[in-house]
Design a protein around this motif. Structure first.
Motif, PDB file in Angstrom:
ATOM      1  N   ARG A   1      11.336  28.647   1.248  1.00  0.00           N
ATOM      2  CA  ARG A   1      10.667  29.070   0.477  1.00  0.00           C
ATOM      3  C   ARG A   1      10.045  28.094  -0.414  1.00  0.00           C
ATOM      4  O   ARG A   1       8.990  28.187  -1.013  1.00  0.00           O
ATOM      5  N   VAL A   2      10.725  27.242  -0.784  1.00  0.00           N
ATOM      6  CA  VAL A   2      10.216  25.997  -1.805  1.00  0.00           C
ATOM      7  C   VAL A   2       9.394  25.042  -1.066  1.00  0.00           C
ATOM      8  O   VAL A   2       8.574  24.434  -1.705  1.00  0.00           O
ATOM      9  N   CYS A   3       9.297  24.971   0.254  1.00  0.00           N
ATOM     10  CA  CYS A   3       8.430  23.912   0.945  1.00  0.00           C
ATOM     11  C   CYS A   3       7.024  24.392   0.769  1.00  0.00           C
ATOM     12  O   CYS A   3       6.543  25.173   0.875  1.00  0.00           O
ATOM     13  N   PRO A   4       6.496  23.199   0.036  1.00  0.00           N
ATOM     14  CA  PRO A   4       5.112  23.092  -0.286  1.00  0.00           C
ATOM     15  C   PRO A   4       4.128  23.516   0.859  1.00  0.00           C
ATOM     16  O   PRO A   4       2.918  23.736   0.595  1.00  0.00           O
ATOM     17  N   ASN A   5       4.543  23.165   1.928  1.00  0.00           N
ATOM     18  CA  ASN A   5       3.643  23.063   3.241  1.00  0.00           C
ATOM     19  C   ASN A   5       4.178  23.869   4.132  1.00  0.00           C
ATOM     20  O   ASN A   5       3.599  23.886   5.151  1.00  0.00           O
TER      21      ASN A   5
ATOM     22  N   CYS B   1       9.190  15.065   1.183  1.00  0.00           N
ATOM     23  CA  CYS B   1       9.350  15.310  -0.282  1.00  0.00           C
ATOM     24  C   CYS B   1      10.635  15.687  -0.633  1.00  0.00           C
ATOM     25  O   CYS B   1      10.999  15.303  -1.951  1.00  0.00           O
ATOM     26  N   GLY B   2      11.612  16.365  -0.017  1.00  0.00           N
ATOM     27  CA  GLY B   2      12.522  16.478  -0.629  1.00  0.00           C
ATOM     28  C   GLY B   2      13.196  17.535  -1.020  1.00  0.00           C
ATOM     29  O   GLY B   2      14.204  17.829  -1.674  1.00  0.00           O
ATOM     30  N   LEU B   3      12.099  18.418  -1.460  1.00  0.00           N
ATOM     31  CA  LEU B   3      12.350  19.523  -2.444  1.00  0.00           C
ATOM     32  C   LEU B   3      13.321  20.514  -1.673  1.00  0.00           C
ATOM     33  O   LEU B   3      14.029  21.350  -2.358  1.00  0.00           O
TER      34      LEU B   3
END
Ligand code: SF4
Ligand code: SF4
Lengths: 180, 562
Positions: free
Chosen positions: A53-57, A89-91
């Motif tokens: 869910r958090v992955c921006p891509n 990015c490591g999010l």
């Protein structure tokens, strides 16, 4: 004054240590918190999907995988990462509630096809259970599930009984009232 | 700032003093120019820092925020807002007062369709001349991809068996009036050709792919003989719409995009964005995290200056030696230091709201000190070398002189401004993090020429090293992350936060509507301002000097286009 620069060139050439990297043969030394290819600890992942869910891509997809822990991860869904889109990015790593996703020092991802660089859980898992352990855990999960079922059934029975009791009580109450 | 209120009774509709350095006012659109003039002439707001448009679709309003500051007279930033109705948006242009308002207003016009009365050239800046459909940053924009259906293109199989994709909006849609047509205006090419007055003049293209430019942009020079008569800039070749993308991402995901605006300054971009969101959330990072951020920001400044200078010197043909190679070797050490903290080499995504991603690695100070020491020696050597190189001095000294007055008028910031004898540095002007506790000096030069700009950069490397060494001595132990709410959902509001980028003043203006995505993010980048100042700077220069002038600005197109 051009000589000065020449002198500088010579000095650098003679004193500076080697800077060119012999890359494919010798890998450069990477720092401890390098953000390379992900490392999944499949034994602890709970399949919550926070990372996806958090992955921006949107490069993480949850896919089924066998060697996880069925006790914690009921649906046996684990992250699969598309390195064609990942920006490292490591999010996802930060977001993981049980810290089972890490990023390691592996950095070479080249593949012939886009499909080649979609890494399923089998390729990013660094820790996983063996077939036997999985079987045991599954049995355990089954047992627990059954126990739970039983417990649930018992609870339901009790509840039903209680409800019945209540009903009875409720039934009896007005009559009691009537009597009084 | 009640002075404005008393000078213009009734013109100020709303005002809010956020701190002693931020003032938010909403003014009557009719009196905008008057008030701005008053601020500029009477209150020393001589620096027009930028402008942003916001589409308040729920209130049926457009807002334009003008950001005014001062070059050192005081530290107040005025965020002046005007609200105009959505159906006939028009604002008086400030180009008459501030020369550099030109591009900012053009951008707002092309993205939102807000008309600026009295603007000399309302042409698209970032968007291509051929773009169909209009005002793409309006909230109700339905272009391609259509956000309501998610469709990017329509697939059609023709009679001959070939599949054709029609990108939306396709010509039929435009003809049917679904997408309003853009107004007609002369294209970039027509505009520049209109300036050719005689047969002895011609236009020379530099770019979009040219060795002097760090990214694609078109610099067209109208030359007469060896002299540049006029320069035309066309930017927008790598417009990525980052500001719009960030409206569709959560606050946290937005950090990733700030990296991609300019990879040499990714830490400072992170910092500016996170700072603005922290302001909205009302949190301050713990002290250790602040130190780590300062260390990284300064490291990033060093590597950016090294690469910028080195790259530029190669173009100048520093013949007998190649400083680029040396500087890259040195930069590698710095990049390695940064990598050991953040885990990434250039796109760090490291700063977090209320803290940083991870702590310094063990033994970082011991590793960093010798590298910094060597770096200092090397930088001094470079300064000495450049100083004594006759080719270099011939090509740089007295070239592209920007007088202090001009530099301020054109709105440049960062090293080019400081090279023109204006000590304007965000670390001093608008101190953030632990900068007030650190000792450093703002490097300036008197000359204002290309050589001075490079000197300022090299000397800033020394200052940065000094700052990092202090940080390494002073850094306290403690937590690196402030406690955050579970969901990052700032209260409705807005914040403006600026930092000193390696290249100058970088500001982020973030508007929140209380949801988990920012309502509007505006980036006020330093290179945008340089680029705008380039044409007047090039006027009258020799063609041979164009490289020296343009290169000494250390531009980064990626950030201009965003
Ligand atoms: S590192 Fe970033 S881009 Fe890559 S999978 Fe994780 S969240 Fe997505
Ligand atoms: S890796 Fe972590 S965040 Fe992702 S599904 Fe597993 S437990 Fe959840």
């Amino acid at each position: 004054m051009v000589l000065k620069s020449l002198k500088y060139t010579l000095k650098t050439a003679l004193t500076t240590t080697e800077v060119t990297r012999l890359y494919p043969e010798v890998m450069m030394e990477l720092p401890a918190n390098e953000r390379g290819i992900h490392e999944l600890d499949a034994t602890t992942c709970i399949g919550c999907g926070s990372c996806a869910r958090v992955c921006p891509n949107s490069c993480i997809e949850m896919v089924p995988y066998k060697y996880g822990n069925p006790l914690k991860n009921r649906k046996m869904q684990f992250p699969q990462i598309d390195y064609g889109r990942c920006t490292f990015c490591g999010l996802c790593v930060d977001e993981c509630p049980v810290s089972c996703l890490k990023m390691g020092k592996r950095t070479e991802i080249a593949g012939w096809d886009r499909k080649d660089i979609v890494y399923g859980p089998d390729r990013i898992a660094v820790k996983k259970f063996s077939d036997k352990e999985v079987a045991e855990l599954e049995a355990e999960a089954k047992r627990q599930a059954e126990e739970k079922k039983k417990a649930a059934a018992a609870a339901a029975k009790e509840k039903a009984a209680k409800a019945k009791g209540k009903e009875n009580k409720a039934k009896t109450k007005p009559s009691e009232g009537g009597e009084a | 700032m009640s002075a404005i209120q008393s000078a213009f009774p009734g013109a100020v509709l709303e005002s809010k003093v956020e701190s002693d350095r931020r003032l938010w006012i909403t003014v009557d659109p009719k009196r905008l120019v008057e008030i701005t003039q008053f601020l500029r002439d009477k209150k020393d707001f001589d620096h027009y820092s930028g402008a942003a448009g916001i589409d308040k679709i729920n209130d049926n309003l457009f807002e334009v925020v003008e950001i005014l500051t001062s070059h050192g007279a005081h530290q107040v930033v005025v965020m002046m807002k005007v609200k105009v109705p959505r159906d006939s948006p028009s604002v008086r242009s400030l180009t008459g007062l501030y020369w550099n308002a030109n591009w900012y207003e053009r951008e707002i016009w092309e993205m939102y369709g807000i008309n600026f009365e009295g603007h000399p050239e309302l042409y698209p800046l970032l968007l291509p001349d051929e773009l169909v459909g209009y005002w793409p940053w309006r909230k109700d924009f339905k272009g391609y991809p259509d956000t309501t259906t998610g469709e990017r293109a329509i697939e059609q199989v023709g009679p001959d068996g070939y599949t054709e994709f029609k990108i939306m909006p396709h010509p039929e849609m435009i003809k049917a009036g679904v997408v309003p047509e853009r107004p007609k205006y002369p294209t970039f090419r027509e505009r520049e050709e209109a300036e050719i007055k005689s047969d002895s003049e011609m236009i020379m293209h530099m770019g979009p792919q040219h060795a002097i430019v760090p990214g694609p942009f078109l610099l067209d020079l109208l030359i007469e003989g060896e002299r540049v008569k006029k320069a035309f800039l066309d930017v927008g070749y790598i417009h990525k719409g980052i500001e719009k993308i960030m409206e569709n991402r959560t606050y946290l995901q937005g950090i990733v995009y700030t990296d991609r605006m300019c990879y040499l300054a990714s830490i400072t971009n992170n910092e500016a964005y996170c700072g603005a969101v922290e302001k909205l959330l009302g949190i301050t990072p713990p002290e250790r995290a602040q130190y780590i951020r300062v260390i990284l920001a300064e490291l990033s400044r060093i590597q950016s200056h090294l690469l910028g200078t080195g790259e530029f010197l190669t173009l100048l043909g520093a013949a007998t030696y190649s400083p680029f190679q040396y500087m890259i070797i040195d930069r590698e050490d710095i990049v390695y230091l940064m990598e050991s903290i953040t885990g990434a080499r250039i796109t760090h995504t490291f700063v977090r709201f209320g803290g940083v991603r991870n702590d310094l690695p063990d033994g970082f100070a011991d590793k960093a000190r010798p590298i910094l020491k060597r770096m200092r020696e090397r930088t001094e050597e470079y300064m000495d070398l450049l100083h004594s190189d006759p080719i270099y001095t011939r090509r740089m000294r007295g070239i592209g002189v920007l007088s202090p007055g001009d530099a301020r008028r054109l709105g440049v910031s960062g090293p080019p401004l400081r090279a023109s004898d204006t000590p304007y540095d965000m670390r001093r002007e608008d101190p953030i993090l632990v900068y007030p506790d650190l000792d450093f000096k703002v490097v300036t030069r008197k000359a204002g020429d290309a050589e001075a700009r490079v000197e300022v950069r090299l000397e800033e490397i020394l200052e940065s090293i000094h700052i990092i060494e202090q940080c390494l001595d002073q850094i306290p132990d403690g937590p690196i992350q402030e406690k955050l709410p579970k969901k990052i959902k700032p209260e409705p509001g807005e914040a403006y936060y600026r930092v000193e980028d390696p290249r100058g003043e970088m500001g982020f203006y973030v508007v929140s509507d209380g949801s988990e995505k920012p309502y509007r993010v505006k980036v006020r980048g330093p290179v945008y301002a340089y680029m705008q100042a380039l044409p007047p700077l090039l006027e009258g220069a020799y063609v041979a000097d164009v490289v020296a002038i343009a290169g000494s600005m250390d531009a980064c197109t990626s950030e201009v286009d965003r």
